[in-house]
Design a protein around this motif. Structure first.
Motif, PDB file in Angstrom:
ATOM      1  N   ALA A 220       1.138  -1.114  -0.046  1.00  0.00           N
ATOM      2  CA  ALA A 220      -0.143  -0.137  -0.153  1.00  0.00           C
ATOM      3  C   ALA A 220       1.146   1.470   0.590  1.00  0.00           C
ATOM      4  CB  ALA A 220      -0.593   0.242   1.389  1.00  0.00           C
ATOM      5  N   LYS A 221       0.425   2.129  -0.801  1.00  0.00           N
ATOM      6  CA  LYS A 221       0.824   3.411  -0.231  1.00  0.00           C
ATOM      7  C   LYS A 221       1.248   4.080   0.827  1.00  0.00           C
ATOM      8  CE  LYS A 221       0.981   7.565  -2.885  1.00  0.00           C
ATOM      9  NZ  LYS A 221      -0.478   8.857  -3.968  1.00  0.00           N
ATOM     10  N   VAL A 222       2.183   4.555   0.695  1.00  0.00           N
ATOM     11  CA  VAL A 222       2.629   5.047   2.532  1.00  0.00           C
ATOM     12  C   VAL A 222       1.980   7.055   2.605  1.00  0.00           C
ATOM     13  CG1 VAL A 222       4.131   5.283   4.643  1.00  0.00           C
ATOM     14  CG2 VAL A 222       4.738   4.101   2.403  1.00  0.00           C
ATOM     15  N   GLU A 223       0.949   7.457   3.346  1.00  0.00           N
ATOM     16  CA  GLU A 223       0.796   8.157   4.049  1.00  0.00           C
ATOM     17  C   GLU A 223       1.290   9.073   4.758  1.00  0.00           C
ATOM     18  OE1 GLU A 223      -3.406   8.428   4.419  1.00  0.00           O
ATOM     19  OE2 GLU A 223      -3.842   6.565   2.562  1.00  0.00           O
ATOM     20  N   PRO A 224       1.856  10.462   5.117  1.00  0.00           N
ATOM     21  CA  PRO A 224       2.292  10.798   6.404  1.00  0.00           C
ATOM     22  C   PRO A 224       1.836  11.008   7.167  1.00  0.00           C
ATOM     23  CG  PRO A 224       1.314  13.116   4.053  1.00  0.00           C
ATOM     24  CD  PRO A 224       1.461  11.207   3.958  1.00  0.00           C
ATOM     25  N   ASN A 225       2.464  10.975   8.471  1.00  0.00           N
ATOM     26  CA  ASN A 225       2.445  11.245   9.858  1.00  0.00           C
ATOM     27  C   ASN A 225       1.831  12.956  10.821  1.00  0.00           C
ATOM     28  OD1 ASN A 225       2.216   7.880  10.020  1.00  0.00           O
ATOM     29  ND2 ASN A 225       4.306   8.228  10.866  1.00  0.00           N
ATOM     30  N   ILE A 226       0.823  12.737  10.767  1.00  0.00           N
ATOM     31  CA  ILE A 226       0.408  14.290  11.270  1.00  0.00           C
ATOM     32  C   ILE A 226       0.847  13.817  13.273  1.00  0.00           C
ATOM     33  CG2 ILE A 226      -1.475  15.663  11.890  1.00  0.00           C
ATOM     34  CD1 ILE A 226      -3.135  14.291   9.545  1.00  0.00           C
ATOM     35  N   GLU A 227       0.525  13.209  13.642  1.00  0.00           N
ATOM     36  CA  GLU A 227       0.981  12.744  15.072  1.00  0.00           C
ATOM     37  C   GLU A 227       1.940  11.688  15.512  1.00  0.00           C
ATOM     38  OE1 GLU A 227      -2.537  11.241  17.350  1.00  0.00           O
ATOM     39  OE2 GLU A 227      -3.102  14.007  16.637  1.00  0.00           O
ATOM     40  N   LYS A 228       2.399  11.495  16.553  1.00  0.00           N
ATOM     41  CA  LYS A 228       3.305  10.316  16.542  1.00  0.00           C
ATOM     42  C   LYS A 228       2.460   9.480  17.132  1.00  0.00           C
ATOM     43  CE  LYS A 228       6.858   9.168  20.557  1.00  0.00           C
ATOM     44  NZ  LYS A 228       7.072   9.166  20.940  1.00  0.00           N
ATOM     45  N   PRO A 229       2.711   8.423  16.195  1.00  0.00           N
ATOM     46  CA  PRO A 229       1.666   7.416  16.407  1.00  0.00           C
ATOM     47  C   PRO A 229       1.858   6.190  17.505  1.00  0.00           C
ATOM     48  CG  PRO A 229       3.051   6.736  14.949  1.00  0.00           C
ATOM     49  CD  PRO A 229       3.765   8.073  15.445  1.00  0.00           C
ATOM     50  N   ILE A 230       1.212   5.538  18.223  1.00  0.00           N
ATOM     51  CA  ILE A 230       1.216   4.565  18.676  1.00  0.00           C
ATOM     52  C   ILE A 230       0.913   2.803  18.495  1.00  0.00           C
ATOM     53  CG2 ILE A 230      -0.246   3.691  21.050  1.00  0.00           C
ATOM     54  CD1 ILE A 230      -1.308   5.460  21.026  1.00  0.00           C
ATOM     55  N   VAL A 231       2.913   2.528  18.523  1.00  0.00           N
ATOM     56  CA  VAL A 231       3.539   1.240  18.009  1.00  0.00           C
ATOM     57  C   VAL A 231       3.100   0.251  18.720  1.00  0.00           C
ATOM     58  CG1 VAL A 231       4.192   0.462  16.579  1.00  0.00           C
ATOM     59  CG2 VAL A 231       4.557   2.441  16.160  1.00  0.00           C
ATOM     60  N   LEU A 232       1.987  -0.890  18.721  1.00  0.00           N
ATOM     61  CA  LEU A 232       2.023  -2.062  19.697  1.00  0.00           C
ATOM     62  C   LEU A 232       2.583  -3.094  18.931  1.00  0.00           C
ATOM     63  CD1 LEU A 232       1.040  -3.363  22.744  1.00  0.00           C
ATOM     64  CD2 LEU A 232      -1.478  -3.588  21.317  1.00  0.00           C
ATOM     65  N   SER A 233       3.498  -3.664  19.812  1.00  0.00           N
ATOM     66  CA  SER A 233       4.091  -4.758  18.917  1.00  0.00           C
ATOM     67  C   SER A 233       4.367  -6.487  19.230  1.00  0.00           C
ATOM     68  CB  SER A 233       6.197  -4.367  18.914  1.00  0.00           C
ATOM     69  OG  SER A 233       6.315  -3.115  17.979  1.00  0.00           O
ATOM     70  N   LEU A 234       4.093  -6.580  18.795  1.00  0.00           N
ATOM     71  CA  LEU A 234       4.842  -8.432  18.810  1.00  0.00           C
ATOM     72  C   LEU A 234       5.237  -9.980  18.576  1.00  0.00           C
ATOM     73  CD1 LEU A 234       2.908 -10.985  21.120  1.00  0.00           C
ATOM     74  CD2 LEU A 234       1.250 -10.927  19.289  1.00  0.00           C
ATOM     75  N   ASN A 235       6.400  -9.695  19.190  1.00  0.00           N
ATOM     76  CA  ASN A 235       7.246  -9.912  18.844  1.00  0.00           C
ATOM     77  C   ASN A 235       7.475 -11.943  18.490  1.00  0.00           C
ATOM     78  OD1 ASN A 235       8.582 -11.009  20.803  1.00  0.00           O
ATOM     79  ND2 ASN A 235      10.153  -9.371  21.708  1.00  0.00           N
TER      80      ASN A 235
END
Length: 140
Positions: free
Chosen positions: A54-69
């Motif tokens: 998918a095409k990448v869209e610019p971020n407006i605010e700091k994203p909240i990233v949840l990660s599962l390794n």
């Protein structure tokens, strides 16, 4: 060679030049500190992500990233969640804004059941806008 000091020929004058040597020394020390600390602050969680097209869209605010390794450890940002309630931890970050998009990145070797378990926790906490994160291009 001799040097004579004549009291009458000596004029007391103020130095009007700025000594920049200490300033340069301080700036070089600060530059070294920044060069050392920047790579340390960009440490991320090692994940083998699937590819997204998918095409990448610019971020407006700091994203909240949840990660599962791969070891099924859950991270919120760069902090590991150890037996903490996922909903309350995300509430702290979003200030209980339920329409915030949560970016969820999962290692591709994690079983689907583990993915759905975390997504169900998010849904039960009231977060329905979940974005799955993948790589932009295939790694060769």
């Amino acid at each position: 060679m001799s040097f004579q000091y004549n009291e009458s020929s000596y004029n007391e004058q103020e130095l009007s030049e700025i000594n920049v040597t200490p300033f340069i020394d301080v700036m070089l020390v600060l530059l070294i500190i920044f060069m050392v600390t920047v790579p340390i602050s960009t440490v991320t969680i090692p994940l083998d992500l699937p590819v997204a097209k998918a095409k990448v869209e610019p971020n407006i605010e700091k994203p909240i990233v949840l990660s599962l390794n791969q070891e099924k450890e859950l991270y919120l940002g760069n902090e590991r969640l150890l037996g903490k309630d996922l909903g309350s931890e995300i509430d702290k970050l979003t200030k209980s804004k339920r329409d915030t998009v949560i970016f969820f990145q999962i290692d591709k070797r994690v079983p689907y059941e583990e993915l759905m378990d975390v997504m169900n926790q998010l849904r039960s906490a009231g977060y329905f806008k979940i974005g799955l994160v993948g790589l932009e291009t295939d790694r060769e």
